[in-house]
Design a protein around this motif. Structure first.
Motif, PDB file in Angstrom:
ATOM      1  N   LEU A 173      -4.566   6.172   3.400  1.00 23.39           N
ATOM      2  CA  LEU A 173      -3.884   7.020   2.295  1.00 23.39           C
ATOM      3  C   LEU A 173      -3.337   6.004   1.276  1.00 23.39           C
ATOM      4  O   LEU A 173      -2.826   6.345   0.152  1.00 23.39           O
ATOM      5  CB  LEU A 173      -3.208   7.795   2.892  1.00 23.39           C
ATOM      6  CG  LEU A 173      -3.456   8.935   3.638  1.00 23.39           C
ATOM      7  CD1 LEU A 173      -2.394  10.160   3.946  1.00 23.39           C
ATOM      8  CD2 LEU A 173      -4.983   9.732   3.151  1.00 23.39           C
ATOM      9  N   ASP A 174      -3.307   4.631   1.550  1.00 23.39           N
ATOM     10  CA  ASP A 174      -2.538   3.839   0.817  1.00 23.39           C
ATOM     11  C   ASP A 174      -3.136   3.432  -0.386  1.00 23.39           C
ATOM     12  O   ASP A 174      -2.781   3.094  -1.553  1.00 23.39           O
ATOM     13  CB  ASP A 174      -2.456   2.222   1.656  1.00 23.39           C
ATOM     14  CG  ASP A 174      -1.357   2.286   2.432  1.00 23.39           C
ATOM     15  OD1 ASP A 174      -0.612   3.126   2.620  1.00 23.39           O
ATOM     16  OD2 ASP A 174      -1.064   1.041   3.103  1.00 23.39           O
ATOM     17  N   CYS A 175      -4.464   3.905  -0.576  1.00 24.34           N
ATOM     18  CA  CYS A 175      -5.400   3.522  -1.624  1.00 24.34           C
ATOM     19  C   CYS A 175      -5.077   4.833  -2.845  1.00 24.34           C
ATOM     20  O   CYS A 175      -5.511   4.780  -3.997  1.00 24.34           O
ATOM     21  CB  CYS A 175      -6.722   3.632  -1.665  1.00 24.34           C
ATOM     22  SG  CYS A 175      -7.395   5.229  -1.034  1.00 24.34           S
ATOM     23  N   ILE A 176      -4.594   5.867  -2.281  1.00 23.49           N
ATOM     24  CA  ILE A 176      -4.346   7.055  -3.022  1.00 23.49           C
ATOM     25  C   ILE A 176      -3.516   7.256  -4.442  1.00 23.49           C
ATOM     26  O   ILE A 176      -4.057   7.384  -5.528  1.00 23.49           O
ATOM     27  CB  ILE A 176      -3.925   8.368  -2.237  1.00 23.49           C
ATOM     28  CG1 ILE A 176      -4.926   8.645  -1.190  1.00 23.49           C
ATOM     29  CG2 ILE A 176      -3.906   9.626  -3.207  1.00 23.49           C
ATOM     30  CD1 ILE A 176      -6.572   9.101  -1.636  1.00 23.49           C
ATOM     31  N   THR A 177      -2.084   6.865  -4.294  1.00 22.47           N
ATOM     32  CA  THR A 177      -1.314   6.608  -5.528  1.00 22.47           C
ATOM     33  C   THR A 177      -1.912   5.610  -6.400  1.00 22.47           C
ATOM     34  O   THR A 177      -1.847   5.737  -7.586  1.00 22.47           O
ATOM     35  CB  THR A 177      -0.030   6.396  -4.990  1.00 22.47           C
ATOM     36  OG1 THR A 177       0.387   7.488  -4.039  1.00 22.47           O
ATOM     37  CG2 THR A 177       1.085   6.757  -6.090  1.00 22.47           C
ATOM     38  N   ASN A 204      -7.225  -3.166   2.184  1.00 26.04           N
ATOM     39  CA  ASN A 204      -7.057  -1.822   2.369  1.00 26.04           C
ATOM     40  C   ASN A 204      -7.017  -0.953   1.105  1.00 26.04           C
ATOM     41  O   ASN A 204      -7.479   0.176   1.022  1.00 26.04           O
ATOM     42  CB  ASN A 204      -5.802  -1.194   2.957  1.00 26.04           C
ATOM     43  CG  ASN A 204      -5.757  -2.048   4.474  1.00 26.04           C
ATOM     44  OD1 ASN A 204      -6.639  -2.204   5.143  1.00 26.04           O
ATOM     45  ND2 ASN A 204      -4.483  -2.264   4.850  1.00 26.04           N
ATOM     46  N   VAL A 205      -6.582  -1.557  -0.015  1.00 29.00           N
ATOM     47  CA  VAL A 205      -6.825  -0.664  -1.487  1.00 29.00           C
ATOM     48  C   VAL A 205      -7.722  -1.488  -2.327  1.00 29.00           C
ATOM     49  O   VAL A 205      -8.638  -0.941  -2.605  1.00 29.00           O
ATOM     50  CB  VAL A 205      -5.498  -0.927  -2.216  1.00 29.00           C
ATOM     51  CG1 VAL A 205      -5.327  -0.071  -3.282  1.00 29.00           C
ATOM     52  CG2 VAL A 205      -4.266  -0.543  -1.055  1.00 29.00           C
ATOM     53  N   VAL A 206      -7.602  -2.929  -2.354  1.00 31.17           N
ATOM     54  CA  VAL A 206      -8.386  -3.522  -3.629  1.00 31.17           C
ATOM     55  C   VAL A 206      -9.914  -3.270  -3.084  1.00 31.17           C
ATOM     56  O   VAL A 206     -10.721  -2.921  -4.139  1.00 31.17           O
ATOM     57  CB  VAL A 206      -7.944  -5.068  -3.915  1.00 31.17           C
ATOM     58  CG1 VAL A 206      -8.693  -5.692  -4.856  1.00 31.17           C
ATOM     59  CG2 VAL A 206      -6.541  -4.825  -4.405  1.00 31.17           C
ATOM     60  N   SER A 264     -10.827  -4.504 -12.078  1.00 30.38           N
ATOM     61  CA  SER A 264     -10.603  -5.660 -11.669  1.00 30.38           C
ATOM     62  C   SER A 264      -9.716  -5.910 -10.485  1.00 30.38           C
ATOM     63  O   SER A 264      -8.961  -5.211 -10.000  1.00 30.38           O
ATOM     64  CB  SER A 264     -10.270  -6.693 -12.903  1.00 30.38           C
ATOM     65  OG  SER A 264      -8.890  -6.672 -12.902  1.00 30.38           O
ATOM     66  N   GLU A 265      -9.812  -6.870  -9.574  1.00 32.86           N
ATOM     67  CA  GLU A 265      -9.105  -7.148  -8.606  1.00 32.86           C
ATOM     68  C   GLU A 265      -7.601  -7.370  -8.945  1.00 32.86           C
ATOM     69  O   GLU A 265      -6.613  -6.976  -8.408  1.00 32.86           O
ATOM     70  CB  GLU A 265      -9.420  -8.251  -7.865  1.00 32.86           C
ATOM     71  CG  GLU A 265     -10.591  -8.249  -6.851  1.00 32.86           C
ATOM     72  CD  GLU A 265     -10.955  -9.416  -5.978  1.00 32.86           C
ATOM     73  OE1 GLU A 265      -9.882 -10.438  -5.785  1.00 32.86           O
ATOM     74  OE2 GLU A 265     -12.047  -9.394  -5.330  1.00 32.86           O
TER      75      GLU A 265
END
Length: 498
Positions: A109-113, A154-156, A170-171
């Motif tokens: 869920l760390d990617c959601i926001t 976990n996100v990028v 982009s990263e």
């Protein structure tokens, strides 16, 4: 953007900050704004991606029928916040990996926001360029850290690879967004009281102070729209300050939080004062002499020596930090106890235990008082009508002690003050009724006591009327109004007049 009430200036130390263009009265509205994006906190356990209520993240938990990511049964019928990421997950066949422990942080869920911010950037590039892209993200300070590396994986990498966004973001942009959220996002609460985070660019322009003069209300029933107001009267040309940390923490705790998440050392008048504006909110009683208190020689330096104000006793910063850590751990343990009589009695025991060690207004004592106020009048054996006079007086004392601190750190029309005023009115009324029944209170003294309770309710409801009516605070505003009416009617029946 600044309107008439304030203008935005810029300097190397503060970045952008707001200064009043005229004298403002307490409670004046400064601005309102909708969030650029809202969503779960980082390291959140499994939550519904629409309303953020905790959910079972296992294979048996409720899921979105389209994408299979967590969604509570109530939100399945209609989604707003989850819609864009849902479409993306469906398109790229991105599956949610069920978890075994639904109480632990769910890295998926760390990617959601961050994703919601990125999608909002595409949907509203003008607002991104005008308000969001200029925000501090402290990329260079974060780069290469443990958190940076975890976010990179976990996100990028997750967004660019599994979610098929390699050609869109982009990263560096994704890390910029993660940093913007970490440094600038504010806590919001859903109608049901669960915490989320939102990006409010106007509020983020307000400089930080551990004694803020700006308060804000967030309205979940209006798409989490935020309204900011002055808490106190503010002179023309004054900085407008909100707070990025918890005001009822001691200086050592606040400074550590600000350094780790906001990347600065606070130099406000409270942080520079070893006595925290005369409250001794972080001071210990000296065990070597009768009248001394132990204060830091330099509050903004965690390694600075602590010394007694009356004798030669000294203590290293690390030893003080360890002592506070041990006491705090004991209190944190009590938070896991069942909500009942044993919990209340345990808090009272710990309060008594540390009475000879901590200054009366110490932040640990204050946190215990807050817990006791919440328990007295609400648990079996300690319900308000059955409290003996001595415990009614105890709750009154607890409320007044915290108000002494609130009046210094959150002066004026703050939500914390309003909630405490409501808590204070009840034992005053019940104690007055008890004394009246025993014949020890009547006539003018009784009238004075009830008028005091009415005044507390009036001030409380005047502040809480700004809250969303669907939230606990907004509901309490109406309860306070009703209680006021009932008290006035009781006074008329008793022929006590107005």
């Amino acid at each position: 953007m600044s309107g008439e009430a304030f203008k935005v200036l810029e300097c190397p130390e503060l970045g952008r900050y707001a200064v009043t263009t005229k004298k403002l009265k307490a409670g004046e509205e400064l601005f309102d704004e909708k969030p650029f994006a809202i969503g779960p906190n980082s390291d959140s356990p499994p939550v519904c991606l629409e309303c953020c209520v905790p959910v079972d993240g296992s294979a048996f938990g409720p899921k979105c029928p389209q994408c299979g990511w967590p969604l509570c049964e109530e939100c399945v019928r209609s989604v707003v916040y989850h819609k864009a990421e849902c479409d993306l997950f469906v398109k790229n066949k991105v599956k949610f990996q069920n978890v075994d422990d639904s109480t632990a942080g769910c890295i998926q869920l760390d990617c959601i926001t961050p994703l919601r911010v990125l999608l909002a950037k595409e949907a509203d590039p003008e607002r991104w360029n005008a308000e969001i892209s200029r925000m501090q993200d402290h990329r260079e300070e974060r780069r290469g850290s443990t958190f940076w590396n975890a976010d990179q994986k976990n996100v990028v990498e997750f967004l660019r690879s599994e979610c098929g966004l390699k050609d869109r973001f982009s990263e560096e942009l994704i890390q910029q967004v993660i940093g913007i959220l970490e440094v600038n996002a504010f806590e919001a609460r859903t109608s049901s009281g669960y915490t989320i985070r939102g990006l409010y660019p106007k509020l983020a322009i307000m400089t930080h102070s551990c004694v803020p003069n700006v308060v804000h209300s967030i309205h979940p029933s209006k798409d989490y729209r935020l309204t900011a107001r002055t808490a106190i009267d503010v002179e023309e040309g004054s900085k407008l300050c909100t707070t990025y940390t918890y005001t009822l923490s001691g200086t050592m705790v606040r400074q550590a939080a600000l350094k780790s998440t906001k990347y600065f050392t606070c130099q406000c008048k409270r942080c520079l004062d070893p006595t925290e504006l005369g409250t001794h909110f972080s001071s210990l009683k000296c065990q070597k002499c009768d009248n001394g208190v132990i204060v830091s020689s330099k509050p903004t330096d965690e390694e600075a020596e602590w010394h007694c104000t009356h004798c030669e006793y000294k203590l290293k910063g690390a030893a003080m930090a360890k002592a506070i850590q041990v006491m705090q751990a004991e209190i944190d343990e009590l938070a896991y106890m069942e909500y009942g009589p044993e919990r209340l009695e345990s808090f009272e025991r710990v309060f008594k235990k540390y009475r000879s060690v901590l200054h009366p207004l110490h932040f640990i004592n204050t946190s215990i008082r807050n817990s006791l106020i919440e328990l007295y009048g609400r648990i079996p054996g300690y319900m308000m009508p059955e409290l003996p006079d001595i415990l009614l007086e105890r709750k009154i004392e607890l409320c007044k002690d915290i108000l002494r601190v609130i009046d210094v750190f959150e002066p004026g029309k703050s939500r914390s003050r309003a909630m405490l005023l409501y808590e204070l009115h009840a034992p005053i009324v019940v104690l007055a009724q008890s004394e009246y029944a025993h014949g020890s209170l009547d006539g003018e003294p009784l009238k004075k006591r009830l008028l005091e309770a009415i005044a507390l309710l009036e001030e409380s409801s005047e502040i809480l009327k700004w809250e969303d009516p669907t939230t606990p605070e907004g509901i309490l505003a109406n309860v306070a109004k009703q209680s006021m009416v009932q008290l006035r009617q009781s006074m008329e029946i008793a022929n006590l007049g107005k």
